[in-house]
Design a protein around this motif. Structure first.
Motif, PDB file in Angstrom:
ATOM      1  N   TYR A   1       0.832  -1.213   0.000  1.00 21.16           N
ATOM      2  CA  TYR A   1       0.000   0.000   0.000  1.00 21.16           C
ATOM      3  C   TYR A   1       0.863   1.257   0.000  1.00 21.16           C
ATOM      4  O   TYR A   1       0.588   2.211  -0.730  1.00 21.16           O
TER       5      TYR A   1
ATOM      6  N   LEU B   1      -6.311   1.327  -6.759  1.00 18.92           N
ATOM      7  CA  LEU B   1      -6.117   0.957  -5.352  1.00 18.92           C
ATOM      8  C   LEU B   1      -7.327   0.190  -4.825  1.00 18.92           C
ATOM      9  O   LEU B   1      -7.182  -0.796  -4.081  1.00 18.92           O
ATOM     10  N   GLY B   2      -8.511   0.646  -5.187  1.00 15.12           N
ATOM     11  CA  GLY B   2      -9.742  -0.017  -4.752  1.00 15.12           C
ATOM     12  C   GLY B   2      -9.800  -1.454  -5.249  1.00 15.12           C
ATOM     13  O   GLY B   2     -10.198  -2.366  -4.514  1.00 15.12           O
TER      14      GLY B   2
ATOM     15  N   ALA C   1      -7.224  -3.556  -3.285  1.00 16.22           N
ATOM     16  CA  ALA C   1      -7.646  -3.818  -1.905  1.00 16.22           C
ATOM     17  C   ALA C   1      -8.745  -4.873  -1.874  1.00 16.22           C
ATOM     18  O   ALA C   1      -8.695  -5.824  -1.089  1.00 16.22           O
ATOM     19  N   LYS C   2      -9.744  -4.716  -2.736  1.00 18.36           N
ATOM     20  CA  LYS C   2     -10.869  -5.656  -2.727  1.00 18.36           C
ATOM     21  C   LYS C   2     -10.410  -7.063  -3.101  1.00 18.36           C
ATOM     22  O   LYS C   2     -10.780  -8.042  -2.452  1.00 18.36           O
TER      23      LYS C   2
ATOM     24  N   THR D   1      -7.583  -8.397  -2.769  1.00 16.74           N
ATOM     25  CA  THR D   1      -6.656  -8.976  -1.787  1.00 16.74           C
ATOM     26  C   THR D   1      -7.384  -9.470  -0.544  1.00 16.74           C
ATOM     27  O   THR D   1      -6.982 -10.459   0.060  1.00 16.74           O
ATOM     28  N   GLY D   2      -8.474  -8.799  -0.182  1.00 14.16           N
ATOM     29  CA  GLY D   2      -9.021  -8.949   1.158  1.00 14.16           C
ATOM     30  C   GLY D   2     -10.079 -10.012   1.342  1.00 14.16           C
ATOM     31  O   GLY D   2     -10.132 -11.026   0.640  1.00 14.16           O
ATOM     32  N   LEU D   3     -10.923  -9.767   2.329  1.00  8.11           N
ATOM     33  CA  LEU D   3     -12.023 -10.654   2.714  1.00  8.11           C
ATOM     34  C   LEU D   3     -12.847 -11.108   1.513  1.00  8.11           C
ATOM     35  O   LEU D   3     -13.306 -12.247   1.456  1.00  8.11           O
ATOM     36  N   TYR D   4     -13.081 -10.207   0.553  1.00  6.95           N
ATOM     37  CA  TYR D   4     -13.900 -10.544  -0.614  1.00  6.95           C
ATOM     38  C   TYR D   4     -13.048 -11.016  -1.791  1.00  6.95           C
ATOM     39  O   TYR D   4     -13.530 -11.140  -2.907  1.00  6.95           O
TER      40      TYR D   4
END
Lengths: 299, 299
Positions: A126, A146-147, A150-151, A153-156
């Motif tokens: 980041y 970036l959005g 992040a999406k 990479t993460g929980l979703y």
């Protein structure tokens, strides 16, 4: 479409270029947190195909992007990928002592540093991507990329897939669950660089959605190919232990459908991905050839 | 300056407000990664003082900021802080079974999920902060706040401090190393919310630097106070085991300088922090009182 000499040469050249870009963004090994920087760089410099930065660069190029703006994202996606490998190898997860013929990060630096340096790489991704704001003409393009990162990479995205994988480890699984895991654990980190590459070059929503679908297929095909290689390769060919899925009683595309059907599915997913990318009428022959190469690693 | 009834009431009100804000930003517990979302929320809802979002809100208010823009950052700093607690408690790091009277995350969800849900919280913090772009008049303000959060969390901030802490665990340490660890492991996550709060409200570089220095002192004083409480409290008063530093042969401000000198240092750091904030000529009496309250938890 085969792997002609030109393609192999180009692949080698590009991979070397990417190595140089990644190295430029690595943290300096100095100060009180020197060991953490060393642990981060140890894993970042452990080799690997640099496939995700390559896909980012090539998709960015396909849409006529400015490579300088894409470079922080190229380094970052490799940091995110590497962070997930460090954590995968931990005793609490896959408990692997070796990766790419070298001791894994926690074997060299201890388990605490394995956890922490993995997280530090994700965070550094980041920090690195934020640098792109300083050279962007339109900050909202960087925000969009970036959005996506992040999406995915993460929980979703990838972490959600890892969560489901850990939770279902050793349990019987149906195709729906296996698809979820593959589409998140693997495809999400193919979708992220390809979509970010496209968006940074100015691709619109519709184009980005087509790239996403193509990337999803590539990831899925890549993972199925991995399942097949685990069964049909020797460990010399593969550079890592084979038959590990069988030993770990892991449900894979091969255990669910057999090698032949799995191979046919990988081939059709790969074909569909190439068709989707070609439908965009943006020319990148190398990218199309790369996809075909990735899914035919047995040849 | 004491803790008058009004201050306690205001603190309670604000903490409840913050609980509501945090809850709005938590992930939904649904889909294939439901367990991961549950593990993230389990730790986020385990109570705690919500000190970091409170400091962000109050610093933002001090500079006349728009609270709506600060709210994603308030939730995010608590996610980042909580992620560090989940990982601290892991068997490979502090190996704690309980925190705030409840089983730690890895005791409830397993060690693999402890590692992964901690990372997922960190990543979700970024997803949450990126949402601020959609309501910002000036995207570069959000970019600046994001840069602060990323730096103060990572290799050059909190994670660097944790790295040095892990590396020096059980070893003799001098004041220089202990200061580095406190200034990074603890102060960095006080600097991040206060600076981000200020910058989101339009504070300039000079103001932000003064806030940073004040926050550094607050974090250091807070950590020294923790060292003192570990020695002078009963476990009923503290809500966690006492004398743990002695048991773990941990070097602290108290073991290096004794209780009296440590207390004097905490008091002078706290005084300096208040003076710095008052030098800004931005009025926030609650914030000044909060600092004094934080450093006098023994009274």
């Amino acid at each position: 479409m085969g792997c002609c000499v030109n393609f192999q040469d180009e692949l080698k050249q590009r991979t070397e270029l990417i190595e140089g870009i990644i190295r430029r963004f690595l943290p300096k090994e100095e100060g009180f947190a020197k060991t953490m920087a060393e642990a981060m760089n140890y894993s970042m410099c452990a080799g690997g195909k640099r496939l995700r930065p390559l896909l980012l660069m090539e998709t960015n190029r396909m849409f006529g992007g400015d490579q300088a703006l894409a470079e922080p994202f190229m380094a970052a996606i490799e940091m995110i990928h590497t962070h997930s490998l460090i954590h995968d190898d931990l005793p609490a997860i896959d408990n692997d002592d070796y990766r790419r013929g070298r001791l894994t990060t926690h074997k060299v630096y201890g388990e605490a540093m394995g956890v922490l340096s993995g997280v530090a790489l994700l965070n550094y991704a980041y920090e690195t991507m934020l640098g792109a704001f300083d050279m962007a003409k339109d900050p909202l393009t960087v925000r969009k990329a970036l959005g996506i990162m992040a999406k995915k990479t993460g929980l979703y995205g990838m972490l959600g897939g890892q969560s489901a994988d850990v939770e279902n480890d050793g349990k019987p699984m149906d195709k729906e669950m296996l698809d979820y895991i593959y589409r998140h654990k693997t495809s999400a980190l193919i979708e992220a660089p390809m979509m970010a590459g496209a968006v940074l070059a100015g691709a619109d929503e519709a184009q980005s959605a087509i790239v996403e679908k193509a990337a999803e297929n590539i990831g899925l095909a890549f993972q199925i190919e991995d399942d097949i290689l685990d069964v049909v390769s020797t460990s010399e060919e593969l550079g890592k232990p084979v038959h590990s899925d069988e030993k770990n009683h892991k449900v894979t595309y091969v255990t669910l459908f057999g090698i032949e059907k799995a191979a046919a599915r990988a081939a059709s997913l790969s074909k569909e991905a190439a068709d989707l990318l070609e439908s965009l009428n943006q020319k990148n022959e190398f990218l199309i050839e790369l996809i075909s190469y990735l899914i035919s690693r047995r040849n």
